[in-house]
Design a protein around this motif. Structure first.
Motif, PDB file in Angstrom:
ATOM      1  N   SER A  96       0.848  -1.186   0.000  1.00  0.00           N
ATOM      2  CA  SER A  96       0.000   0.000   0.000  1.00  0.00           C
ATOM      3  C   SER A  96       0.884   1.237   0.000  1.00  0.00           C
ATOM      4  CB  SER A  96      -0.891   0.000   1.251  1.00  0.00           C
ATOM      5  OG  SER A  96      -0.084   0.093   2.421  1.00  0.00           O
ATOM      6  N   ILE A  97       0.259   2.399   0.125  1.00  0.00           N
ATOM      7  CA  ILE A  97       1.022   3.644   0.197  1.00  0.00           C
ATOM      8  C   ILE A  97       1.930   3.623   1.417  1.00  0.00           C
ATOM      9  CG2 ILE A  97       0.820   6.156   0.473  1.00  0.00           C
ATOM     10  CD1 ILE A  97      -1.878   5.965  -0.973  1.00  0.00           C
ATOM     11  N   ILE A  98       1.449   3.011   2.489  1.00  0.00           N
ATOM     12  CA  ILE A  98       2.220   2.943   3.741  1.00  0.00           C
ATOM     13  C   ILE A  98       3.241   1.812   3.698  1.00  0.00           C
ATOM     14  CG2 ILE A  98       2.038   2.591   6.235  1.00  0.00           C
ATOM     15  CD1 ILE A  98      -0.830   3.719   6.021  1.00  0.00           C
ATOM     16  N   LEU A  99       2.847   0.658   3.117  1.00  0.00           N
ATOM     17  CA  LEU A  99       3.704  -0.531   3.093  1.00  0.00           C
ATOM     18  C   LEU A  99       4.194  -0.781   1.661  1.00  0.00           C
ATOM     19  CD1 LEU A  99       4.695  -2.911   4.938  1.00  0.00           C
ATOM     20  CD2 LEU A  99       2.761  -4.212   4.050  1.00  0.00           C
ATOM     21  N   SER A 100       5.492  -0.609   1.430  1.00  0.00           N
ATOM     22  CA  SER A 100       6.054  -0.760   0.088  1.00  0.00           C
ATOM     23  C   SER A 100       6.102  -2.222  -0.341  1.00  0.00           C
ATOM     24  CB  SER A 100       7.469  -0.182   0.039  1.00  0.00           C
ATOM     25  OG  SER A 100       8.344  -0.983   0.837  1.00  0.00           O
ATOM     26  N   GLU A 101       6.320  -2.436  -1.638  1.00  0.00           N
ATOM     27  CA  GLU A 101       6.464  -3.798  -2.175  1.00  0.00           C
ATOM     28  C   GLU A 101       7.608  -4.530  -1.462  1.00  0.00           C
ATOM     29  OE1 GLU A 101       4.913  -5.466  -4.768  1.00  0.00           O
ATOM     30  OE2 GLU A 101       3.502  -3.890  -5.370  1.00  0.00           O
ATOM     31  N   GLU A 102       8.745  -3.863  -1.324  1.00  0.00           N
ATOM     32  CA  GLU A 102       9.926  -4.497  -0.723  1.00  0.00           C
ATOM     33  C   GLU A 102       9.693  -4.795   0.752  1.00  0.00           C
ATOM     34  OE1 GLU A 102      13.291  -6.351   0.070  1.00  0.00           O
ATOM     35  OE2 GLU A 102      12.484  -5.900  -1.919  1.00  0.00           O
ATOM     36  N   LYS A 103       9.001  -3.886   1.446  1.00  0.00           N
ATOM     37  CA  LYS A 103       8.722  -4.117   2.859  1.00  0.00           C
ATOM     38  C   LYS A 103       7.792  -5.313   3.047  1.00  0.00           C
ATOM     39  CE  LYS A 103       8.740  -3.096   7.273  1.00  0.00           C
ATOM     40  NZ  LYS A 103       9.954  -3.348   8.087  1.00  0.00           N
ATOM     41  N   ALA A 104       6.794  -5.433   2.171  1.00  0.00           N
ATOM     42  CA  ALA A 104       5.869  -6.572   2.256  1.00  0.00           C
ATOM     43  C   ALA A 104       6.614  -7.877   2.012  1.00  0.00           C
ATOM     44  CB  ALA A 104       4.749  -6.398   1.232  1.00  0.00           C
ATOM     45  N   ARG A 105       7.475  -7.895   0.988  1.00  0.00           N
ATOM     46  CA  ARG A 105       8.252  -9.102   0.691  1.00  0.00           C
ATOM     47  C   ARG A 105       9.197  -9.450   1.841  1.00  0.00           C
ATOM     48  NH1 ARG A 105      12.666 -11.223  -0.217  1.00  0.00           N
ATOM     49  NH2 ARG A 105      13.703  -9.293   0.352  1.00  0.00           N
ATOM     50  N   SER A 106       9.863  -8.425   2.389  1.00  0.00           N
ATOM     51  CA  SER A 106      10.821  -8.629   3.481  1.00  0.00           C
ATOM     52  C   SER A 106      10.130  -9.149   4.738  1.00  0.00           C
ATOM     53  CB  SER A 106      11.539  -7.310   3.770  1.00  0.00           C
ATOM     54  OG  SER A 106      12.409  -7.446   4.860  1.00  0.00           O
ATOM     55  N   MET A 107       8.941  -8.641   4.980  1.00  0.00           N
ATOM     56  CA  MET A 107       8.157  -9.074   6.144  1.00  0.00           C
ATOM     57  C   MET A 107       7.849 -10.569   6.070  1.00  0.00           C
ATOM     58  SD  MET A 107       4.575  -7.318   7.301  1.00  0.00           S
ATOM     59  CE  MET A 107       3.625  -7.885   8.702  1.00  0.00           C
ATOM     60  N   LEU A 108       7.432 -11.023   4.887  1.00  0.00           N
ATOM     61  CA  LEU A 108       7.132 -12.449   4.701  1.00  0.00           C
ATOM     62  C   LEU A 108       8.393 -13.304   4.743  1.00  0.00           C
ATOM     63  CD1 LEU A 108       4.390 -12.213   1.939  1.00  0.00           C
ATOM     64  CD2 LEU A 108       4.076 -12.988   4.290  1.00  0.00           C
ATOM     65  N   ALA A 109       9.499 -12.771   4.227  1.00  0.00           N
ATOM     66  CA  ALA A 109      10.775 -13.511   4.280  1.00  0.00           C
ATOM     67  C   ALA A 109      11.162 -13.766   5.730  1.00  0.00           C
ATOM     68  CB  ALA A 109      11.863 -12.721   3.553  1.00  0.00           C
ATOM     69  N   GLY A 110      10.888 -12.796   6.605  1.00  0.00           N
ATOM     70  CA  GLY A 110      11.148 -12.986   8.035  1.00  0.00           C
ATOM     71  C   GLY A 110      10.269 -14.071   8.628  1.00  0.00           C
ATOM     72  N   PHE A 111       8.998 -14.113   8.200  1.00  0.00           N
ATOM     73  CA  PHE A 111       8.093 -15.163   8.673  1.00  0.00           C
ATOM     74  C   PHE A 111       8.623 -16.550   8.269  1.00  0.00           C
ATOM     75  CE2 PHE A 111       4.078 -12.257   8.429  1.00  0.00           C
ATOM     76  CZ  PHE A 111       4.545 -11.547   9.521  1.00  0.00           C
ATOM     77  N   VAL A 112       9.063 -16.660   7.012  1.00  0.00           N
ATOM     78  CA  VAL A 112       9.573 -17.947   6.517  1.00  0.00           C
ATOM     79  C   VAL A 112      10.752 -18.415   7.360  1.00  0.00           C
ATOM     80  CG1 VAL A 112      10.695 -19.097   4.565  1.00  0.00           C
ATOM     81  CG2 VAL A 112       8.769 -17.578   4.149  1.00  0.00           C
ATOM     82  N   LYS A 113      11.655 -17.492   7.657  1.00  0.00           N
ATOM     83  CA  LYS A 113      12.839 -17.825   8.473  1.00  0.00           C
ATOM     84  C   LYS A 113      12.416 -18.338   9.846  1.00  0.00           C
ATOM     85  CE  LYS A 113      17.163 -15.833  10.176  1.00  0.00           C
ATOM     86  NZ  LYS A 113      17.991 -14.599  10.274  1.00  0.00           N
ATOM     87  N   ASP A 114      11.468 -17.652  10.474  1.00  0.00           N
ATOM     88  CA  ASP A 114      11.007 -18.062  11.808  1.00  0.00           C
ATOM     89  C   ASP A 114      10.274 -19.398  11.763  1.00  0.00           C
ATOM     90  OD1 ASP A 114      12.052 -15.736  12.826  1.00  0.00           O
ATOM     91  OD2 ASP A 114      10.136 -14.660  12.898  1.00  0.00           O
ATOM     92  N   LEU A 115       9.459 -19.613  10.722  1.00  0.00           N
ATOM     93  CA  LEU A 115       8.708 -20.865  10.608  1.00  0.00           C
ATOM     94  C   LEU A 115       9.637 -22.056  10.400  1.00  0.00           C
ATOM     95  CD1 LEU A 115       5.772 -19.576   8.376  1.00  0.00           C
ATOM     96  CD2 LEU A 115       5.554 -20.443  10.716  1.00  0.00           C
ATOM     97  N   ARG A 116      10.617 -21.886   9.532  1.00  0.00           N
ATOM     98  CA  ARG A 116      11.546 -22.991   9.272  1.00  0.00           C
ATOM     99  C   ARG A 116      12.420 -23.300  10.478  1.00  0.00           C
ATOM    100  NH1 ARG A 116      13.209 -21.137   3.084  1.00  0.00           N
ATOM    101  NH2 ARG A 116      11.277 -21.905   2.099  1.00  0.00           N
ATOM    102  N   ALA A 117      12.656 -22.279  11.311  1.00  0.00           N
ATOM    103  CA  ALA A 117      13.473 -22.483  12.510  1.00  0.00           C
ATOM    104  C   ALA A 117      12.634 -23.012  13.675  1.00  0.00           C
ATOM    105  CB  ALA A 117      14.142 -21.171  12.905  1.00  0.00           C
TER     106      ALA A 117
END
Length: 430
Positions: free
Chosen positions: A296-317
């Motif tokens: 969105s205007i507040i949440l950029s494309e890169e921020k959204a992708r980075s946020m999910l990448a962090g979730f993946v790291k935590d889930l796999r760990a």
């Protein structure tokens, strides 16, 4: 002051010579106005040029240039109306969504976006202009579907009626290998004799359901004409069977036991030993869960992708639970409350990016973040199975035929209404 006069005045203000001005106006003169928009001659020329090129490649004869001009202007007027409506609706196609569509176009041709760019530029066209044309096409498609879909209603009886017609058309090719056992009933049977025959028929069915050999039981207990042949009636189409058998057999599967069916002769038991000429539809179904984050205007494309990448790291760990993250962060209201989970679904119903990512995963594997038309996702494949969807496929086919028919009809009516309400002026050829 009209649009043409304004265009000439603007060009003169930029210092164009009269000769250059005349040439420019001739090239880009306004041929139609659509509310506050315009259709330019250069746009008409482009449409006609493409139609002629396509006709040449397909060896197709075309009508006169004047007819082509009318058709081209007509198409561009409709296009202008739809794009204006999209703007009023606030409908915008993001670069990420556009890139995903281009990737799908390239993939269907077994190529990459880079290959697609090369092929477009090889024709002398600008890839940037091509991108914007695709963006327009997506926009027009979405605004049309959004407005026409709500005008379409298909009731269940319509689907059922069309299914019956389609089955009558295709059912002619279906043949069944039928086994038959007749438990005979005397013509003037007493109630006791009738009950005895029914009980014997039920006992035969019980034996068959327990896996007993059909032919052996037919030889031992059938009173039918083919008893000594093991009750084998052979291959028959629906129209070749007695109507009692045809109604009972329709839609049954291989190895189904049918009966007892009551007739004047007694109780009949059938076995569908094989089927040929029937199109069986089996599909892979998946059970999955996902988390969706929408830029969105507040949440950029890169921020959204980075946020999910962090979730993946935590889930796999093992430092986070998928369901908890989905409930807290996922922006898919249909699945978030259920921990991001989707029930058994045919993956082809999902958008291409979601479908392709899901099918590339092993059981319980979690994907890397990826972009779809809805936003950024991560998805986990929970399970996969093969399901018989023959009946559903028939229903969906009937629904699809009705929907496409009604969509075309309603789309024409809606577009006609749009044109009636618009201020459209087409200028004659000079």
């Amino acid at each position: 002051m009209n649009l043409k006069t304004l265009l000439i005045a603007a060009l003169m203000g930029l210092g164009f010579s009269q000769a250059a001005l005349a040439e420019r106006v001739q090239l880009d003169k306004v041929v139609a106005t659509v509310n506050d928009g315009v259709v330019l001659q250069s746009e008409v020329n482009k449409v006609i040029s493409r139609v002629k090129q396509q006709a040449k490649e397909q060896n197709t004869q075309l009508p006169s240039d004047s007819t082509l001009r009318i058709q081209a202007i007509d198409r561009l007027v409709d296009q202008s109306l739809l794009l204006q409506l999209a703007e009023r609706m606030g409908l915008e196609i993001s670069d990420a969504q556009l890139d995903q569509t281009l990737a799908n176009i390239a993939s269907e041709q077994g190529a990459t976006i880079a290959d697609l760019r090369k092929s477009i530029e090889a024709t002398g066209e600008s890839f940037k202009a091509y991108r914007e044309e695709i963006r327009q096409e997506i926009t027009i498609s979405q605004v049309r579907r959004a407005n026409v879909d709500r005008r379409i209603y298909i009731n269940p009886q319509e689907i059922s009626n069309l299914q019956t017609i389609l089955e009558q058309q295709t059912g002619q090719s279906e043949e069944y290998d039928i086994g038959h056992i007749l438990v005979k009933v005397p013509s003037k049977a007493s109630p006791e004799e009738l009950d005895d025959a029914r009980n014997r028929a039920n006992k035969v069915i019980e034996f068959l359901n327990d896996g007993k050999d059909f032919k052996r039981i037919a030889i031992a207990s059938s009173s039918g004409a083919k008893a000594l042949d093991g009750g084998q009636l052979g291959w028959m189409g629906i129209n070749e069977m007695p109507s009692l058998f045809a109604e009972a057999v329709k839609g049954k599967k291989k190895d189904d036991i049918i009966g007892p069916l009551r007739s004047g002769a007694g109780f009949h038991i059938l076995k569908v030993q094989d089927i040929r000429g029937r199109q069986v539809v089996e599909t892979t179904e998946v059970r999955s869960r996902h988390i969706l984050i929408k830029p969105s205007i507040i949440l950029s494309e890169e921020k959204a992708r980075s946020m999910l990448a962090g979730f993946v790291k935590d889930l796999r760990a093992g430092d986070a639970e998928f369901a908890d993250l989905a409930k807290e962060y996922s922006e898919d209201p249909g699945s978030a409350l259920k921990g991001g989970e989707y029930d058994w679904t045919d993956p082809t119903t999902y958008v291409p990016a979601f479908r392709d990512t899901l099918l590339s995963l092993d059981k319980n594997e979690i994907s890397e973040p990826f972009r779809s038309t809805f936003g950024w996702h991560i998805v986990q494949l929970l399970d996969k199975r093969v399901a018989d969807k023959t009946d559903l496929a028939k229903k969906n086919r009937a629904h699809g035929i009705l929907y496409n028919r009604k969509f075309k009809e309603e789309s024409l009516r809606w577009m006609s209404e749009m044109r009636e309400q618009a201020n459209i002026d087409v200028f004659p050829t000079e």
